[in-house]
Design a protein around this motif. Structure first.
Motif, PDB file in Angstrom:
ATOM      1  N   LEU A   1      -3.955  -2.943  -7.418  1.00 54.27           N
ATOM      2  CA  LEU A   1      -3.607  -3.186  -6.017  1.00 54.27           C
ATOM      3  C   LEU A   1      -4.668  -4.049  -5.346  1.00 54.27           C
ATOM      4  O   LEU A   1      -4.358  -5.003  -4.639  1.00 54.27           O
ATOM      5  CB  LEU A   1      -3.468  -1.864  -5.263  1.00 54.27           C
ATOM      6  N   LYS A   2      -5.933  -3.703  -5.590  1.00 50.45           N
ATOM      7  CA  LYS A   2      -7.023  -4.470  -4.982  1.00 50.45           C
ATOM      8  C   LYS A   2      -7.012  -5.913  -5.481  1.00 50.45           C
ATOM      9  O   LYS A   2      -7.253  -6.851  -4.717  1.00 50.45           O
ATOM     10  CB  LYS A   2      -8.362  -3.804  -5.296  1.00 50.45           C
TER      11      LYS A   2
ATOM     12  N   VAL B   1       0.829  -1.211   0.000  1.00 49.29           N
ATOM     13  CA  VAL B   1       0.000   0.000   0.000  1.00 49.29           C
ATOM     14  C   VAL B   1       0.864   1.262   0.000  1.00 49.29           C
ATOM     15  O   VAL B   1       0.470   2.293  -0.560  1.00 49.29           O
ATOM     16  CB  VAL B   1      -0.983  -0.015   1.197  1.00 49.29           C
ATOM     17  N   VAL B   2       2.071   1.194   0.588  1.00 54.23           N
ATOM     18  CA  VAL B   2       2.964   2.369   0.607  1.00 54.23           C
ATOM     19  C   VAL B   2       3.424   2.705  -0.807  1.00 54.23           C
ATOM     20  O   VAL B   2       3.395   3.876  -1.226  1.00 54.23           O
ATOM     21  CB  VAL B   2       4.185   2.112   1.523  1.00 54.23           C
ATOM     22  N   ALA B   3       3.836   1.678  -1.570  1.00 57.50           N
ATOM     23  CA  ALA B   3       4.255   1.897  -2.955  1.00 57.50           C
ATOM     24  C   ALA B   3       3.096   2.410  -3.799  1.00 57.50           C
ATOM     25  O   ALA B   3       3.248   3.336  -4.605  1.00 57.50           O
ATOM     26  CB  ALA B   3       4.806   0.598  -3.540  1.00 57.50           C
ATOM     27  N   GLY B   4       1.936   1.797  -3.589  1.00 60.06           N
ATOM     28  CA  GLY B   4       0.747   2.241  -4.325  1.00 60.06           C
ATOM     29  C   GLY B   4       0.412   3.685  -4.036  1.00 60.06           C
ATOM     30  O   GLY B   4       0.122   4.472  -4.942  1.00 60.06           O
TER      31      GLY B   4
ATOM     32  N   SER C   1      -5.131  -4.010   0.540  1.00 59.14           N
ATOM     33  CA  SER C   1      -6.287  -3.227   0.971  1.00 59.14           C
ATOM     34  C   SER C   1      -5.954  -1.739   0.958  1.00 59.14           C
ATOM     35  O   SER C   1      -5.012  -1.308   1.641  1.00 59.14           O
ATOM     36  CB  SER C   1      -6.716  -3.633   2.389  1.00 59.14           C
ATOM     37  N   PRO C   2      -6.702  -0.950   0.200  1.00 60.67           N
ATOM     38  CA  PRO C   2      -6.453   0.500   0.196  1.00 60.67           C
ATOM     39  C   PRO C   2      -6.687   1.080   1.580  1.00 60.67           C
ATOM     40  O   PRO C   2      -7.583   0.637   2.309  1.00 60.67           O
ATOM     41  CB  PRO C   2      -7.493   1.036  -0.800  1.00 60.67           C
ATOM     42  N   ASP C   3      -5.865   2.059   1.969  1.00 63.64           N
ATOM     43  CA  ASP C   3      -6.074   2.726   3.254  1.00 63.64           C
ATOM     44  C   ASP C   3      -6.603   4.137   3.016  1.00 63.64           C
ATOM     45  O   ASP C   3      -6.925   4.521   1.882  1.00 63.64           O
ATOM     46  CB  ASP C   3      -4.786   2.734   4.084  1.00 63.64           C
ATOM     47  N   THR C   4      -6.682   4.919   4.083  1.00 62.55           N
ATOM     48  CA  THR C   4      -7.227   6.281   3.977  1.00 62.55           C
ATOM     49  C   THR C   4      -6.434   7.123   2.990  1.00 62.55           C
ATOM     50  O   THR C   4      -7.008   7.879   2.204  1.00 62.55           O
ATOM     51  CB  THR C   4      -7.212   6.942   5.376  1.00 62.55           C
ATOM     52  N   ILE C   5      -5.100   6.966   3.009  1.00 61.08           N
ATOM     53  CA  ILE C   5      -4.260   7.753   2.093  1.00 61.08           C
ATOM     54  C   ILE C   5      -4.567   7.371   0.645  1.00 61.08           C
ATOM     55  O   ILE C   5      -4.656   8.241  -0.233  1.00 61.08           O
ATOM     56  CB  ILE C   5      -2.764   7.538   2.406  1.00 61.08           C
TER      57      ILE C   5
END
Length: 1090
Positions: free
Chosen positions: A476-477, A450-453, A482-486
């Motif tokens: 990514l999904k 998720v950080v790279a995304g 899992s996508p986060d708030t960012i």
């Protein structure tokens, strides 16, 4: 099945277990107390005989083979009673065999059969034998006594358990409290603690430590301190760990006086603070920005018997680096070296990272090399620290070199290494390079997290590349990330940048549905997106839903709404929301007032804005430059120049004008002839010590003056600047040159330059290039070449761009030999020919009718590895098509595709026009459709060529369809497009529609030319509407057009067809008087009487 221990199980006291009744299905001897079923009898050789039983194994061999054997034995029991008997019997063995698994099995078995009393027996035995409990243990017991809700229901379950005969001991209470805290049920854990105390069970230090850590993580300092006092009140002596937890949580709450009191108390209680305690104190002091106090603690440690350890050093190094304290970084490192803690990779990486944080990248690189010289091999995180430092210092090449070194010598770059580059590209606005790096990372087998995304989505959001962002998001999904708030915030911002408010709302809904809790920043971003997308009502609906989402609006929320209302011109609503904000927990701040001032000034409420400006200070908010600049802008907009000047003078008493002030006030000064004030303002600003005016700033300022004051007054202002010696470079002159050249007044620009040179102004290469380009565009080649020679004489060296301009000039004037000589001179001066140079030469050769030579040059270049562009192929295709070499042009186009050179709109326009000239209507239509299918948006020229082709082929209705299509797509028809359709309608006898098209043309701001009027006069005359044709003639005279022979011929013909002989001769007479020479067609149009 193996026997549990021996063939016959002895009791705890050594006596034999009395025989029991046979189990169903097991005939023969009665049960001998076996934990498992006895083996079935085997038939012997003779009836009634059995094999003798094997001898019992030695005591050491009679151990349980594993946990599974106990549980299997219990599961083999025919009834809960038998299972319980087996369970209790096993518990009496000298060697304890019960585990959490076997106990939980029994508890669940008894629960399933409603045997709560037996559950109490199992639980009691479990506590006595100190068998560990787990969450499942308590879940089963709670359910067994009728309490639902799982572990969280512990406070409710405890009294019910007590009634059922299940009382917890200290060990079990501690376990329950631990499991509650681990599950995030801190409040319930505290209730269990109180129940424990009420039961008279003395909590241990561990009990308090678990609770203190839990409430410490929540930064609930008061509860942690209460627990400390509880310990002391109940006679439990706190240890170093307990006190350290208190110090940490007090430091996080910025209650440092109490933290230091706890530190003093420790020493008074004989519980000496250790290295961890001091390190924690240093960390919380640094986190609170009290670096000086942290360093005091550190140096005191150095002078005591509690010396800093490696963790202390690294903690302080890291914090000094974050705060930019380079001196302390060096001091701490030197102390670390003196204490011998610089002997491993962690220490070196820490100092490299700290030096990078304070911008001392060269020293960090030297330290990195020192580490390698000592034989310490850098790990991935060591490389990442230095790469991060290089990128922060904008030393991209060095970062890339280190990255390549990792690839060759190892260790291999990891995901974070790639993320560093992705972040760099994103922050520098290079979104395509960011996505390329992201794809490179994936190609290396590194699965994005998720950080790279988020890093790549940040770069795409900045540039509004929604298509790419959606591909990354859904990819990514699909990979299970899992996508986060960012992630969602970036997608919403990307939608905002791309003006896709509806898609932003969908992403927000997706975020909520997937259990990702939105924060106020996401909501603020979405509100802003909705307002920008013209969905103000939806923005307000979202605002009103904040309470349901348990999100407290911030000043950012209010400011976004105020900005949206201001853009809608809703002044009354803005003032109402400002009042509401004043009574909320977020009173108006400077941004709020500046937003409201902007709304008032842009909506004709400048007086209200002035009142607000003066009242801001009384409300505890001092106006800044932006506040004054906004009000000055409002006054200037309403032409209240004197008031604007007074406000400007008043502002200067407290604030120095900035560049925005200059751009606001200066154009008005110049426009209204306040030249003295304008010159004084510029002079004052330029000579300010902190003035950062560069060439670009002056250019933007002058462009603003040109737009507001016009050319003449702008030139007067620039002349004054030069004549008074305020500015003798060409900073103000260059925008004037560009403006004049843009409006096809290159000769005026040239004369202006001569005037400024006489005032002592020297031109730089950029200004010469602008003027030369304008002159070349207007075919004033000789003057352009003269300036080129002047540049070399005056020592203002031509650059690559200058040479390319002169090459273009030579090509346009078809002086190929001279063009090649200029190219040779360019090479002598150290400038290499680029693709622009070669494209210019190819274009010049084609214009000079030397198509074969141009094609030869192209193939020579290709053999040398030249990378062609659409500008290379454009002139060649155009030359081939105009020469009628359709097949050769198609072959070259296919070759272009094979080389991977993607055709653009210009290339397709050349192809369309070539086939139009050749009369290939179907090919034109097919090419146009192919262009659209490939995602290339046709421009107005594409549509004009298509419409011309269709009109020529007699397919006027198709042409009109495409005309309506281009308007729907937002393209603006030009003069040629309208002329084609007006002529086509006229030729088809659809005169009314032609006149209607003429009226539409004028309404859309496209001025008719002589061709337009000639076409209408001709077709009106042919259609017997001589009077209307005469009116068109009068209109063209009124518009300043000079009639030509075609005008008069069309007019004479119209009058002749309608039988107006006198008018026909009158038109002929005007033609002769006007000096327009008749041609053979003129005499053919005159009535026969002539």
């Amino acid at each position: 099945m193996e026997l549990f221990c021996s063939g016959v199980l002895t009791g705890a006291r050594g006596g034999a277990t009395p025989p029991k009744a046979s189990r169903p299905g097991n005939t023969g001897a009665p049960s001998t107390g076996l934990l498992v079923a006895p083996p079935k009898r085997r038939r012997g050789g003779r009836a009634g005989c059995r094999h003798p039983a094997p001898p019992a194994p030695a005591r050491d061999e009679r151990r349980v083979s594993g946990v599974g054997s106990v549980v299997d034995a219990l599961r083999s029991a025919a009834s809960p009673a038998e299972a319980l008997e087996l369970f209790t019997t096993a518990a009496r063995q000298p060697t304890a065999v019960h585990t959490t698994e076997s106990c939980n099995y029994m508890l669940e078995l008894m629960r399933a059969h409603g045997r709560v009393g037996d559950m109490a027996q199992v639980f009691d035995l479990m506590q006595k034998q100190i068998v560990k409990t787990n969450i499942a243990t308590f879940g089963t017991i709670f359910s067994g006594v009728g309490v639902e809700g799982g572990l969280r229901s512990a406070p409710v379950a405890l009294p019910v358990m007590r009634e059922a005969g299940m009382t917890l001991n200290a060990y079990t209470y501690n376990g329950l409290i631990y499991f509650l805290v681990k599950s995030g049920f801190d409040r319930e854990a505290m209730e269990v603690y109180r129940a424990m105390a009420e039961d008279g069970v003395v909590p241990s230090v561990r009990t308090y430590s678990v609770l203190m850590v839990a409430f410490g993580k929540k930064r609930d300092a008061d509860t942690v301190l209460w627990l400390l006092s509880e310990m002391e009140a109940r006679g439990v002596k706190p240890n170093v760990y307990s006190y350290t937890i208190c110090i940490r949580v007090l430091g996080q709450a910025a209650r440092f006086e109490e933290a230091f009191r706890i530190l003093g108390k420790m020493e008074g209680e004989g519980c000496k603070p250790d290295v961890v305690t001091h390190t924690v104190l240093i960390q919380v002091l640094c986190d609170a920005g009290r670096l000086s106090d942290a360093k005091d603690v550190f140096w005191k440690m150095k002078g005591s018997d509690q010396k800093p350890d490696r963790v202390t050093y690294i903690t302080l190094l890291d914090k000094c680096g974050d705060s930019g304290d380079s001196q302390s970084v060096i001091e701490i490192w030197n102390a670390m070296v003196a204490d011998g803690y610089n002997d491993n990779i962690i220490a070196y990486t820490a100092v490299v990272d700290a030096l990078c944080q304070v911008g001392r990248v060269d020293e960090a690189s030297a330290m990195f090399d020192e580490m390698k010289e000592k034989g310490i091999s850098p790990e991935q995180y060591s490389y990442n620290s230095l790469i991060s430092g290089f990128l922060k210092a904008d030393m991209f090449e060095r970062a890339l070199e280190l990255f390549n070194h990792m690839n060759v010598c190892g260790p291999s770059p990891n995901g974070y290494t790639h993320v560093l580059f992705i972040n760099y590209y994103g922050k520098s606005g290079q979104s395509l390079k960011a996505i390329q790096r992201y794809e490179l990372m994936k190609s290396k087998g590194i699965v994005p997290d998720v950080v790279a995304g988020n890093a790549v989505l940040y770069s795409l959001a900045r540039s509004g590349r929604l298509g790419m962002a959606k591909r990354v998001f859904y990819e990514l999904k699909a990979m299970g990330v899992s996508p986060d708030t960012i992630t969602y915030t970036m997608m919403i911002k990307c939608c905002s940048k791309a003006s896709k408010a509806d898609e932003a709302v969908k992403f927000f809904s997706d975020m909520v549905e997937n259990g990702c809790v939105p924060d106020v920043l996401v909501v603020n971003s979405l509100i802003d997106t909705l307002y920008k997308g013209g969905k103000g009502n939806e923005a307000w609906q979202l605002f009103h839903q904040l309470k349901e989402m348990k999100i407290e609006p911030t000043d950012g929320t209010y400011n976004t709404l105020l900005s949206g209302l201001g853009k809608e011109g809703k002044v009354k609503e803005v003032m109402h929301l400002l009042e509401e904000m004043s009574s909320s927990s977020y009173p108006p701040n400077l941004i709020t007032y500046n937003t409201v001032l902007d709304c008032l000034c842009k909506n004709g409420e400048v007086n209200c804005a002035i009142d607000m400006l003066y009242s801001m200070t009384a409300k505890g908010c001092t106006p800044d430059l932006s506040s004054y600049n906004t009000v000055i802008y409002g006054l200037v907009k309403e032409d209240r120049f004197e008031e604007a000047f007074r406000m400007f003078c008043q502002m200067k008493k407290v604030l120095a004008p900035d560049y925005a002030t200059l751009c606001t006030i200066l154009p008005s000064f110049v426009k209204n002839g306040l030249m003295r004030e304008a010159l004084h303002t510029v002079k004052e600003y330029i000579f300010k010590p902190d003035s950062n005016m560069d060439r670009s700033s002056f250019h933007s300022l002058m462009e603003g003056i040109l737009k507001k004051a016009g050319v003449e007054k702008s030139i007067e202002f620039a002349e004054n600047m030069a004549s008074r010696g305020i500015l003798l470079n060409d900073f103000f002159l260059c925008p004037l040159i560009r403006h004049l050249c843009k409006h096809k007044k290159a000769l005026d620009a040239y004369e202006l330059v001569q005037k400024f040179k006489s005032l002592g102004v020297r031109l730089n290469t950029g200004s010469y290039n602008s003027l030369i380009r304008g002159l070349v565009d207007e075919n004033l080649i000789d003057i352009a070449e003269g300036l080129f020679a002047e540049m070399k004489t005056l020592g203002c060296g031509p650059d690559e761009f200058t040479y390319n301009l002169i090459l273009d000039a030579m090509g346009k004037s078809m002086r190929i030999d001279e063009m090649l000589k200029v190219q040779a001179e360019m090479h002598r001066r150290g400038f290499e020919s680029t693709y622009v140079t070669y494209n210019t030469i190819i274009s010049g050769l084609v214009k000079s009718k030397r198509l074969d030579q141009a094609i030869d040059l192209y193939y020579n270049l290709m053999s040398e590895g030249f990378s062609p562009t659409p500008c290379t192929y454009g002139p060649l295709l155009d030359g081939l098509l105009k020469a009628g070499k359709i097949e050769d042009a198609e072959n070259l186009f296919n070759e272009m595709l094979e080389y991977g050179c993607e055709p653009n709109c210009t290339i397709y326009n050349i192809l369309l026009n070539g086939h139009r000239i050749a009369g290939n209507t179907e090919n034109v239509c097919l090419l146009f459709q192919k262009m659209v299918d490939q995602g290339i948006n046709p421009d107005i020229k594409s549509y004009t060529i298509l419409i011309d082709t269709l009109c020529t082929a007699g397919r006027l209705n198709d042409g009109l369809c495409y005309f309506r299509q281009l308007i729907e797509l937002g393209l603006e028809p030009d003069l040629i497009t309208y002329n084609l359709l007006i002529d086509g309608l006229g030729k088809s006898g659809r005169i009314e529609e032609a006149v209607s098209m003429f009226d539409e043309m004028k309404k859309n701001g496209v001025a008719p030319n002589l061709y337009t009027y000639n076409s209408l006069i001709l077709h009106l005359g042919k259609g017997g509407k001589a009077a209307e044709a005469g009116q068109m003639y009068e209109e063209l005279l009124m518009k300043g057009w000079k009639p030509n022979v075609f005008t008069y011929n069309a007019l004479i013909r119209g009058y002749s067809v309608s039988g107006s002989t006198d008018n026909a001769y009158a038109a002929y007479g005007r033609m002769i008087v006007g000096g327009c020479r008749p041609n053979s067609s003129t005499y053919m149009q005159l009535p026969n009487q002539l």
